[in-house]
Write a protein that holds these residues in place. Structure first.
Motif, PDB file in Angstrom:
ATOM      1  N   LEU A 223       1.161   5.111  -2.391  1.00 11.41           N
ATOM      2  CA  LEU A 223       1.442   3.709  -2.640  1.00 11.41           C
ATOM      3  C   LEU A 223       1.287   3.406  -4.126  1.00 11.41           C
ATOM      4  O   LEU A 223       0.251   3.658  -4.716  1.00 11.41           O
TER       5      LEU A 223
ATOM      6  N   PHE B 108      -9.425   7.201   0.593  1.00  7.94           N
ATOM      7  CA  PHE B 108      -8.014   7.116   0.939  1.00  7.94           C
ATOM      8  C   PHE B 108      -7.779   7.210   2.442  1.00  7.94           C
ATOM      9  O   PHE B 108      -8.584   7.771   3.176  1.00  7.94           O
TER      10      PHE B 108
ATOM     11  N   LEU C  21       2.295   8.196   4.355  1.00  8.80           N
ATOM     12  CA  LEU C  21       2.005   7.256   3.283  1.00  8.80           C
ATOM     13  C   LEU C  21       0.514   7.327   2.988  1.00  8.80           C
ATOM     14  O   LEU C  21      -0.311   7.184   3.895  1.00  8.80           O
TER      15      LEU C  21
ATOM     16  N   CYS D 135      -2.645   5.671   1.093  1.00 12.65           N
ATOM     17  CA  CYS D 135      -3.087   4.400   0.510  1.00 12.65           C
ATOM     18  C   CYS D 135      -4.570   4.481   0.183  1.00 12.65           C
ATOM     19  O   CYS D 135      -5.328   5.157   0.874  1.00 12.65           O
ATOM     20  N   LYS D 136      -4.960   3.742  -0.845  1.00 12.89           N
ATOM     21  CA  LYS D 136      -6.371   3.624  -1.174  1.00 12.89           C
ATOM     22  C   LYS D 136      -6.999   2.623  -0.217  1.00 12.89           C
ATOM     23  O   LYS D 136      -6.398   1.604   0.095  1.00 12.89           O
ATOM     24  N   LYS D 137      -8.205   2.930   0.275  1.00 11.49           N
ATOM     25  CA  LYS D 137      -8.899   2.022   1.184  1.00 11.49           C
ATOM     26  C   LYS D 137      -9.259   0.746   0.440  1.00 11.49           C
ATOM     27  O   LYS D 137      -9.581   0.773  -0.740  1.00 11.49           O
ATOM     28  N   GLN D 138      -9.236  -0.362   1.165  1.00 15.16           N
ATOM     29  CA  GLN D 138      -9.673  -1.619   0.586  1.00 15.16           C
ATOM     30  C   GLN D 138     -11.184  -1.616   0.488  1.00 15.16           C
ATOM     31  O   GLN D 138     -11.864  -0.911   1.227  1.00 15.16           O
TER      32      GLN D 138
END
Length: 139
Positions: free
Chosen positions: A24, A67, A94, A96-99
């Protein structure tokens, strides 16, 4: 000759697949070959190392616990790090970096910034309400 046969026998041990991981915020996908029996956590680690080796931007870091890997189809959730990558039958993923809230919930502690955000007079809702209270003189 014997060494060649041993290498060939090791290569046939499991099915290998070409996967494509889109990070992302990055320009394009990362593609590499993995064993179907490889864990999702190991695939994330390999993707992060490949991403860093290629010098891609934005810089992500190397902690695989930060991630999450998703299947590319829209209806699925995040993959468990302990699942095998071939279990889902997908080839496109995909990354994504963790929130921040996911990471703190995972560690079992509450982030101080989140705890302070909604309390006191410094909240953004109070600021908006206060700024909207000014009357605009009409002619």
């Amino acid at each position: 000759m014997l060494l060649y046969k041993q290498k060939k026998a090791q290569a046939v041990k499991g099915n290998r697949i070409l996967i494509s991981i889109t990070v992302l915020g990055s320009a394009g996908p990362i593609r590499f070959v993995v064993n179907e029996e490889e864990l999702v956590a190991a695939v994330i680690d390999t993707a992060l190392k490949s991403y860093a080796r290629e010098g891609r931007l934005p810089v992500l870091g190397s902690d695989l616990n930060d991630f999450v890997l998703y299947c590319s189809n829209a209806g699925s959730g995040a993959l468990s790090p302990w699942d095998t990558i071939g279990r889902h039958g997908m080839r496109n993923f995909l990354l994504c970096k963790k929130q921040q809230t996911e990471k703190t919930a995972e560690n079992g502690r509450l982030d101080n910034a989140i705890a302070r955000r909604g309390s006191g007079s410094g909240s953004w809702k109070a600021w908006i309400n206060k700024s909207l209270m000014f009357k605009i003189p009409s002619h």
